[in-house]
Design an enzyme around this catalytic site. Sequence first.
Site, PDB file in Angstrom:
ATOM      1  N   ASP A   1       1.587  -0.568  -8.665  1.00 11.94           N
ATOM      2  CA  ASP A   1       0.407  -1.332  -9.098  1.00 11.94           C
ATOM      3  C   ASP A   1      -0.136  -2.075  -7.888  1.00 11.94           C
ATOM      4  O   ASP A   1       0.180  -3.232  -7.648  1.00 11.94           O
ATOM      5  CB  ASP A   1       0.789  -2.292 -10.223  1.00 11.94           C
ATOM      6  CG  ASP A   1      -0.432  -2.910 -10.885  1.00 11.94           C
ATOM      7  OD1 ASP A   1      -1.559  -2.575 -10.479  1.00 11.94           O
ATOM      8  OD2 ASP A   1      -0.263  -3.715 -11.804  1.00 11.94           O
ATOM      9  N   ALA A   2      -0.960  -1.351  -7.125  1.00 12.77           N
ATOM     10  CA  ALA A   2      -1.440  -1.866  -5.843  1.00 12.77           C
ATOM     11  C   ALA A   2      -2.944  -2.121  -5.837  1.00 12.77           C
ATOM     12  O   ALA A   2      -3.451  -2.824  -4.962  1.00 12.77           O
ATOM     13  CB  ALA A   2      -1.096  -0.878  -4.726  1.00 12.77           C
ATOM     14  N   LYS A   3      -3.658  -1.511  -6.783  1.00 11.22           N
ATOM     15  CA  LYS A   3      -5.107  -1.688  -6.931  1.00 11.22           C
ATOM     16  C   LYS A   3      -5.845  -1.493  -5.607  1.00 11.22           C
ATOM     17  O   LYS A   3      -6.694  -2.298  -5.219  1.00 11.22           O
ATOM     18  CB  LYS A   3      -5.424  -3.050  -7.555  1.00 11.22           C
ATOM     19  CG  LYS A   3      -4.793  -3.231  -8.940  1.00 11.22           C
ATOM     20  CD  LYS A   3      -5.126  -4.577  -9.537  1.00 11.22           C
ATOM     21  CE  LYS A   3      -4.502  -4.751 -10.922  1.00 11.22           C
ATOM     22  NZ  LYS A   3      -3.017  -4.862 -10.878  1.00 11.22           N
ATOM     23  N   ARG A   4      -5.528  -0.398  -4.930  1.00 11.20           N
ATOM     24  CA  ARG A   4      -6.162  -0.090  -3.658  1.00 11.20           C
ATOM     25  C   ARG A   4      -7.510   0.595  -3.875  1.00 11.20           C
ATOM     26  O   ARG A   4      -7.900   0.891  -4.995  1.00 11.20           O
ATOM     27  CB  ARG A   4      -5.241   0.795  -2.813  1.00 11.20           C
ATOM     28  CG  ARG A   4      -3.903   0.171  -2.445  1.00 11.20           C
ATOM     29  CD  ARG A   4      -4.080  -1.114  -1.628  1.00 11.20           C
ATOM     30  NE  ARG A   4      -2.886  -1.472  -0.900  1.00 11.20           N
ATOM     31  CZ  ARG A   4      -2.038  -2.427  -1.223  1.00 11.20           C
ATOM     32  NH1 ARG A   4      -2.237  -3.145  -2.297  1.00 11.20           N
ATOM     33  NH2 ARG A   4      -0.972  -2.701  -0.471  1.00 11.20           N
TER      34      ARG A   4
ATOM     35  N   THR B   1      -2.267   2.511  -8.802  1.00  8.40           N
ATOM     36  CA  THR B   1      -3.501   2.006  -9.391  1.00  8.40           C
ATOM     37  C   THR B   1      -4.556   1.847  -8.301  1.00  8.40           C
ATOM     38  O   THR B   1      -4.266   1.436  -7.175  1.00  8.40           O
ATOM     39  CB  THR B   1      -3.290   0.669 -10.112  1.00  8.40           C
ATOM     40  OG1 THR B   1      -2.762  -0.297  -9.192  1.00  8.40           O
ATOM     41  CG2 THR B   1      -2.340   0.827 -11.289  1.00  8.40           C
TER      42      THR B   1
END
Length: 271
Positions: A94-97, A121
């Site tokens: 869950d890094a939302k890059r 993510t």
Amino acid sequence: MTTTQLISEIQKKQSFLCIGLDVDLTKIPQHLLKEEDPIFAFNKAIIDATNHLCVAYKPNTAFYEAYGLKGWQALEKTIHYLNENHPEIFTIADAKRGDIGNTSTMYAKAFFEDLEFDSVTVAPYMGKDSVEPFLAFENKHTILLALTSNQGAFDFQTKSVDGMELYKQVLETSKTWKHSENLMYVVGATKAEYLADIRKIIPNSFLLVPGVGAQGGNLQDVCKYGMIDTVGLLINSSRGILYASNKEDFAEIAAKKAAELQQEMQAILSK
């Protein structure tokens, strides 16, 4: 991991539970702080106690980056431990890059090749060329932020643009991208009433659904509007499981909380 393998694991365990490994050193049991690597010690205990109840684990990378090199090393040890001992479990970074193409390629290499996560993510705000580099990796999954569970989601995601809510435009547009079959989507449990419309646009995709438990999302509502024949849901719970106890029995109590959710899921699947 392929989608077929994930579906098989869901059927085997009668669970579509994802456990978020968001480790806060101010919340973990104090006796673990004596360990050489308290973050990994906590994660290992949680994994050992709950792996039979869930089909996915989701470390939020911010909770590791906050502790610098030691935190990143703990994340590396955690994913290595999972891949070595529980390769059947789906792993989510869950890094939302999300950045311009060459940068996204490097982010993808970091999570897919170096750390060997099954998925990551990604934020879609920069569009196609910021997401397609992630999609290019075979048997890896890109989980696109679509409609999130936080209050600020209403700032942009539900605004109407040319007669359609922005999150719906994100969903529709993403289907046109190369290797879009590798897409999954984040839809918050606190937005369960939106799921019926979302399923009209992406009827067969897996949805990662955070917000059940501490954020007030309701499992029954999510399943009512979002479940498909192959389930198509990964329900994430983090704080409600991880920090149910801050004593030496923390892993045992975490397993009890996870079992409560798994049993509720099993009942839903048996209907």
